[in-house]
Enzyme design. Structure first.
Site: not given
Length: 661
Positions: A2, A58, A82-83, A105
C-alpha cells in the site's frame, strides 16, 4: 502492499486539512489501486493527528481490511504499508481473550502496537513502513523495516511532522516548498541515488532503514532499532553446519513469503539468487500440493544484456510455469515516467527493464518474489574481490613504492567503462586512498575531481562543505569492523552496502518500479534472520573454492541443481542493464544536446557548459565511456522539469519526452 500518508501536530501548530490529506492520499493511488480512506482526530492536549491510506489487497481482500484501522479496545489507529510475514504466528501469540475481526496482518500489528508500543517492531518479520497512533499516551510511532524495502519520507516543521510513502504526497500540502538541495545533487552524482537520510529537496528527509520515529506531545525522537552484527565475531562452526543453517533459515523465509490470498509468482533471471529462490519456492509448493511456481523473465534483442536463455534453462530444470517477455527498452518513453514515479533523481538505468518486467508480470499475478540481496549479503559482487586484494596490497612495501612513483599512470586505458584495462588502472590508482574513499571511487559514478570540474563556482559555494564520501564513511564506521585484515575490510564493504547501495539503489528501484503498476515484490533473502546469519558468517564460507555465494548455491536441493548445465551458476554476472553506451552514440545522441545543453538546463547555473559538452563529445567519439554519467545528468534534468519547473505539483507524470522540452 500500500501507500501511507499523514501528519501529527501539537496545540497551536498548523493542522493538516481534510482536503490536503485526501490530496496526499490520492497521489499514491498507483501503490494502492484497490481502496483508500482517511482519518483526522484530535489529541487530548489540543493537537491533532491525520492518517491516510491507499490499499493493494493481498491478505483478506475484503472491505474488513480497510485502513486506517482502529482497535476499538484501545483507540489505537494505524496506517500500514508492507507485509508482516509472521503475522499468523503473532496472531496466536497475542490473541489472548480477544478475537480478531479480520484476517489481515494489519490488525495483528495494530494489536501488537497497543500492547508493546515502539517495541512492537522487534517481533516483526517483514517489510514495512507504518504510522500508528496511541491516544492514551498521545504518541505517534513511525517505523521503517530493517533493510529499507519500504520507503518513508518525512518533513519536520515547527510543531508538526508530516510523513508519506512517497515524496510526491508531501508536496500536495499547501505551501510545500520545492527547493533543490545542492548538497543532495552532489550526492546523487556520486552515488546515482540520494542516500538516506538525505532528500533531493531541502527541508525533507527519509527515515533510514531499521529506524523509528516517536512523536509524543511535540517531542520528536529518532532511534535505530536494528543493525546486523558484523562485529559479533564468527562462531566455531563447520562448513556443513553453516550450510545447514542457511538452508533452514532461507527455506523458512521463502515459506513465509509464499503466503498470499492473491495470485503469486516469481522473477527469474537465471542468475544465482533468483534461481536459488525459485528452486526453494518450487520445492515448498510441491510439498504443499499447491502446483508449480509461476516464473517471469524478460529478454532483449541486445545479446550482451539478454539472460532470457539462462532463465529458460532454469525454469525447465526446476519445472516452473514460465513466461518470457521480449521487450525493446524505450528510454524516450521511460524517462518522464521514471522521473515521476521515483520522486527523486535516480540514475540506475536498470530501472527501465525492472519497470518493464513488473508491468508484464502484473498482468498475471499480484505478488512476485525476487532474489534481491544475495550479492550484498553473500559477497557476490566482483568489487569485494577488489577490496580483498587491495587490503593485502596495502601491506606490501614494493607496491606502495610503485604508487608513490605514479607508475600506474603508464598503464593503458580501455574505452569501455567495465573493460578490464580501465578497471585495472582505476584499481591501482586508488590503492593509496583510505578504504572507504577508494571503495566509493570504485562503485561511484562521478568521482570527486570530475564532479568538481563539472560545477560552476556559484554551485560549489551553494554546496557549502558537503562531502558525499561522508555517507559511505559513516556506513563503514557504523559496521564496527576493523581494518587489520583483508577479511575485515570485505566485511566492512558488504556491511556498508546494506544502508547505502542496497537500500538507496536496488530496493528503491524495485519498490518504485513494482508499485508503479500495483505489484508487490517480496525478497526472501532480505528476511532479517537471513541477513543476521550472513553478517555472522565468515568470508571463507561465503566465498569457497573460488566460488562466490557458495552457501546460496549449495542451499537448494542437490537434485534440482544436478540437472543444470555445468558451470551454470558460476558464469560471469551479467547484470540487469540497458545499452546506454550505443544509445548515446546513436538514437539518443541528439537528446543529450536538446536537454543537457539547452538554455533551460544550463540556466540553472549548476554545471559548466564546456564540461558537459566534453562528456558528450568524448563519449560520442568513443574516447571514453561516459554512459552512466550522462544518464545521471539526463535523469537529473528530466526530474527538474517534472518536479521543479512547473507552477504546480504534478498529480500525474508526463506521457512523452516532448512534453518536457
Amino acid at each position: 502492499m500500500c501507500g501511507i500518508v499523514g501528519a501529527v501536530w501539537e496545540a497551536g501548530a498548523k493542522p493538516v486539512t481534510m482536503r490536503e490529506l485526501r490530496a496526499m492520499t490520492e497521489a499514491l493511488t498507483h501503490r494502492g489501486p484497490d481502496d483508500g480512506d482517511v482519518w483526522i482526530g484530535e489529541t487530548a492536549s489540543g493537537g491533532g493527528v491525520a492518517l491516510g491510506h491507499r490499499r493493494l489487497s493481498i491478505l483478506d481482500p475484503t472491505p474488513c481490511g480497510r485502513q486506517p484501522m482502529t482497535d476499538e479496545a484501545t483507540g489505537c489507529r494505524i496506517a500500514f504499508n508492507g507485509e508482516i510475514y509472521n503475522y499468523r504466528e503473532l496472531r496466536k501469540r497475542h490473541a489472548g481473550d480477544r478475537t480478531f475481526r479480520t484476517g489481515t496482518d494489519t490488525e495483528v500489528l495494530l494489536r501488537l502496537f497497543g500492547e508493546r508500543g515502539a517495541d512492537c517492531v522487534d517481533e516483526l518479520r517483514g517489510m514495512f513502513g507504518f504510522a500508528a497512533f496511541d491516544p492514551r499516551s498521545e504518541t505517534l510511532l513511525i517505523a521503517r523495516d530493517r533493510l529499507g524495502q519500504k520507503p518513508l519520507f518525512l518533513r519536520r516543521e515547527p510543531g508538526r511532522v508530516l510523513f508519506a510513502s512517497e515524496l510526491k504526497s508531501l508536496l500536495q500540502v499547501d505551501g510545500a516548498p520545492r527547493e533543490v538541495d545542492p548538497a543532495a545533487v552532489d550526492r546523487f552524482l556520486a552515488y546515482q541515488y540520494v542516500p538516506d537520510p538525505h532528500c533531493i529537496l531541502r527541508g525533507y528527509e527519509k527515515l533510514p532503514p531499521g529506524h523509528r520515529l516517536r512523536w509524543r506531545r511535540g517531542a520528536v525522537e529518532i532511534q535505530r532499532y536494528w543493525r546486523p552484527r558484523y562485529d559479533a565475531g564468527t562462531r566455531d562452526a563447520s562448513p556443513t553446519e553453516w550450510l545447514e543453517e542457511t538452508r533452514e533459515t532461507l527455506s523458512e523465509a521463502v515459506r513465509l513469503r509464499l503466503r498470499s490470498d492473491v495470485p503469486l509468482g516469481a522473477f527469474l533471471s537465471g542468475g544465482v539468487d533468483s534461481t536459488v529462490i525459485c528452486a526453494v519456492a518450487q520445492r515448498i509448493l510441491k510439498e504443499q500440493g499447491a502446483g508449480s511456481l509461476k516464473t517471469f523473465s524478460i529478454g532483449f534483442a541486445e545479446k550482451r544484456y539478454d539472460e532470457s536463455e539462462h532463465a529458460r534453462v532454469a525454469a525447465e530444470t526446476l519445472g516452473t510455469e514460465h513466461r518470457e517477455f521480449r521487450v525493446t527498452p524505450d528510454a524516450l518513453a521511460a524517462l518522464p515516467r521514471l522521473a515521476w514515479h521515483f520522486d527523486e533523481p535516480f540514475g540506475d538505468s536498470s530501472a527501465i527493464p525492472t519497470l518493464a518486467l513488473s508491468e508484464h508480470t502484473r498482468e498475471h499475478v499480484t505478488v512476485a518474489i525476487s532474489g534481491d540481496g544475495g550479492d550484498e549479503l553473500f559477497c557476490g559482487y566482483e568489487r569485494y574481490a577488489a577490496v580483498r586484494l587491495a587490503a593485502r596490497l596495502d601491506r606490501t612495501g614494493p607496491f606502495k613504492s610503485l604508487l608513490t612513483a605514479n607508475l600506474w599512470q603508464k598503464l593503458p586505458s580501455g574505452v569501455e567503462q567495465k573493460g578490464f584495462m580501465r578497471r585495472a588502472k582505476r584499481f591501482v590508482k586508488e590503492l593509496g586512498n583510505p578504504p572507504h574513499e577508494r571503495y566509493l571511487r570504485w562503485v561511484g559514478i562521478f568521482d570527486r575531481e570530475t564532479r568538481g570540474g563539472l560545477y560552476t563556482p556559484e554551485f560549489r559555494v551553494a554546496m557549502g562543505d558537503a562531502d558525499a564520501a561522508s555517507d559511505l564513511l559513516d556506513a563503514f564506521e557504523d559496521c564496527g569492523c576493523g581494518e587489520d585484515s583483508a577479511e575485515e575490510q570485505v566485511r566492512a564493504a558488504t556491511c556498508a552496502d546494506l544502508p547505502t547501495y542496497l537500500a538507496g539503489d536496488i530496493l528503491t528501484k524495485v519498490d518504485r518500479a513494482s508499485m508503479a503498476v500495483g505489484l508487490e515484490a517480496r525478497s526472501p533473502l532480505l528476511d532479517h534472520r537471513v541477513a543476521e546469519l550472513a553478517a555472522e558468517m565468515p568470508q571463507s564460507i561465503k566465498v569457497r573454492g573460488g566460488s562466490a555465494k557458495w552457501p546460496l548455491k549449495a542451499t537448494a536441493w542437490s537434485d534440482d541443481f544436478a540437472r543444470l548445465p555445468k558451470g551454470f551458476l558460476d558464469r560471469k554476472k551479467t547484470g540487469f542493464g540497458v545499452p546506454l553506451g550505443p544509445w548515446f552514440r546513436g538514437e539518443l545522441r541528439p537528446l543529450l544536446d536538446r536537454i543537457l545543453l539547452s538554455d533551460r538546463a544550463l540556466g540553472r547555473g549548476w554545471f559548466r557548459p564546456e564540461a558537459v559538452r566534453r562528456l558528450i563529445d568524448d563519449h560520442a567519439a568513443s574516447r571514453w565511456d561516459h554512459s552512466a554519467r550522462l544518464w545521471c545528468l539526463l535523469m537529473l534534468e528530466v526530474w527538474c522539469r517534472v518536479w521543479i519547473d512547473g507552477p504546480t505539483v504534478p498529480t500525474a507524470g508526463p506521457t512523452t519526452i516532448e512534453e518536457l522540452m
